[in-house]
Scaffold this active site. Sequence first.
Site, PDB file in Angstrom:
ATOM      1  CB  SER A 168     -92.812  17.428  77.631  1.00  0.00           C
ATOM      2  OG  SER A 168     -91.778  18.159  78.236  1.00  0.00           O
ATOM      3  CE  LYS A 169     -85.198  16.277  78.054  1.00  0.00           C
ATOM      4  NZ  LYS A 169     -83.855  15.826  77.623  1.00  0.00           N
ATOM      5  NE  ARG A 170     -89.185  21.356  79.020  1.00  0.00           N
ATOM      6  CZ  ARG A 170     -88.783  21.092  77.787  1.00  0.00           C
ATOM      7  NH1 ARG A 170     -87.616  20.522  77.581  1.00  0.00           N
ATOM      8  NH2 ARG A 170     -89.562  21.354  76.752  1.00  0.00           N
ATOM      9  NE  ARG A 171     -96.927  18.218  79.294  1.00  0.00           N
ATOM     10  CZ  ARG A 171     -96.485  18.772  78.166  1.00  0.00           C
ATOM     11  NH1 ARG A 171     -96.140  20.051  78.148  1.00  0.00           N
ATOM     12  NH2 ARG A 171     -96.395  18.068  77.052  1.00  0.00           N
ATOM     13  CB  VAL A 206     -91.275  10.466  78.781  1.00  0.00           C
ATOM     14  CG1 VAL A 206     -92.502  11.343  78.652  1.00  0.00           C
ATOM     15  CG2 VAL A 206     -90.058  11.311  79.186  1.00  0.00           C
TER      16      VAL A 206
END
Length: 469
Positions: free
Chosen positions: A238-241, A244
Amino acid sequence: MSSTSSIRVRFAPSPTGMFHVGGARSALFNWVMAAQSGGTLVLRIEDTDTSRNSPEWTEGIIRAMAWLGMDGGQYEGPYFQSANADKHAAAARTLIEAGRAYYCDCVRDDVIARTGDQHKGYDGFCRDRGLEPGPGRALRFRTPDRGHTTVIDLLRGKPVFENAVLEDFVLARADGSVTFLLANAVDDMSQGITHVVRGEEHLSNAPKQQLLWEALGGEPPVWAHVPVIVNEKRQKLSKRRDKVALEDYQAEGYLAAAMRNYLMLLGWAPSGDREIVPWEVIVDEFRIEDVNTSPAFFDEKKLRSFNGEYIRALPVEEFAAACLPFLESAPFEADPAVFDQLAPLAHTRVAVLAEIVPMVDFVFLDEPPFDEQSWNKGMKGPAAEILAAAEEAYRDAPWETAELKDRLEQVGVAHGLKLGKTQAPVRVAVTGRTVGLPLFESLEILGRERTLARIAAARAKLAAASPAS
């Protein structure tokens, strides 16, 4: 894959953020398939979501693909989905005229009220109401009531989807904008796409798109839904976590060849007990049918190790050239002639190119950087005595690596210490850190005057901090 059977594949990202490593892997899989058959990879930017798209992200996708080597003769594009609006509208009209689509004014609350189930899909309420187009009315596809749709997938066999459980999905929203399902199918058909290779999260869309292809008179493509990529906790990247963005890795000094090799291994492996292989071998051996359907673990530590191997395989001249952009943005001015002397020492010690800056900064700064943890670790025990003896031993020493090492070994013998313990305070005094380039080669490059000045400064700092002072 037969070299006589050319294929057309496509990579169709939405420009809503930085280039995801999962997207890069899909693009590479497509690229290799095209290369094997003498075919074409079409880059199509799906830019119809104007509220989230940005030209900056589009440019980033194009640059990142070029960095990975996806350009040249087998590359076509970029095309922009927004330019095909007339084709999308024409396809919608065709479906309406053929009785394969109808207008619907239902909202989600209406469906829930009728079915009593907030998780159930659309119930087909407007199928036979004969609504005309108008405000608040979406266009839906009339999914067959009976039978099933079989998706031919090169990785997953022949998944079968019962048509009865496929809801009448939306083709165009109430504002007239078409959905991903219709635009994607129309664009693939108009661009002659023969194979669709994409992430497994799109597998549920495949029967719907296949029904659209058939309703519009086309022969559906060959599908291949590659496995999801997960982090060390086996959660989908995930790009939030997670880290990436391909651009972030590029900025840290990962080599394109290493990244390309590693991404190809996320779900696939070359023959034999090997992972780091030339690109030509990958292109020759890769078969999309051999991709594993299990989630692929993106191991950043392993990628880092890969990158270190690729860096060490570079000729030292190429390594030095690759380091230059990082040195140019460093907070010091690096003398090229001096760096040419340092490059062979650093070549085998960096895993990513950005590490070159803290590895050589002590040579170009007026004073060594100060790191409290390194200072405390290196300046303990008999550090003051060792520094004093080293300063004396180096004052008249021939300034070359072997002699500098021999002199410090003698200092160690006099203090009952091995060389590793003896050189620790000298390294910290001169470089500011406990680890780094080979010490004695570094001292030779730094020079007598600067070396002695730094040892003296460290002695003075130790004396000032001593309780006896």
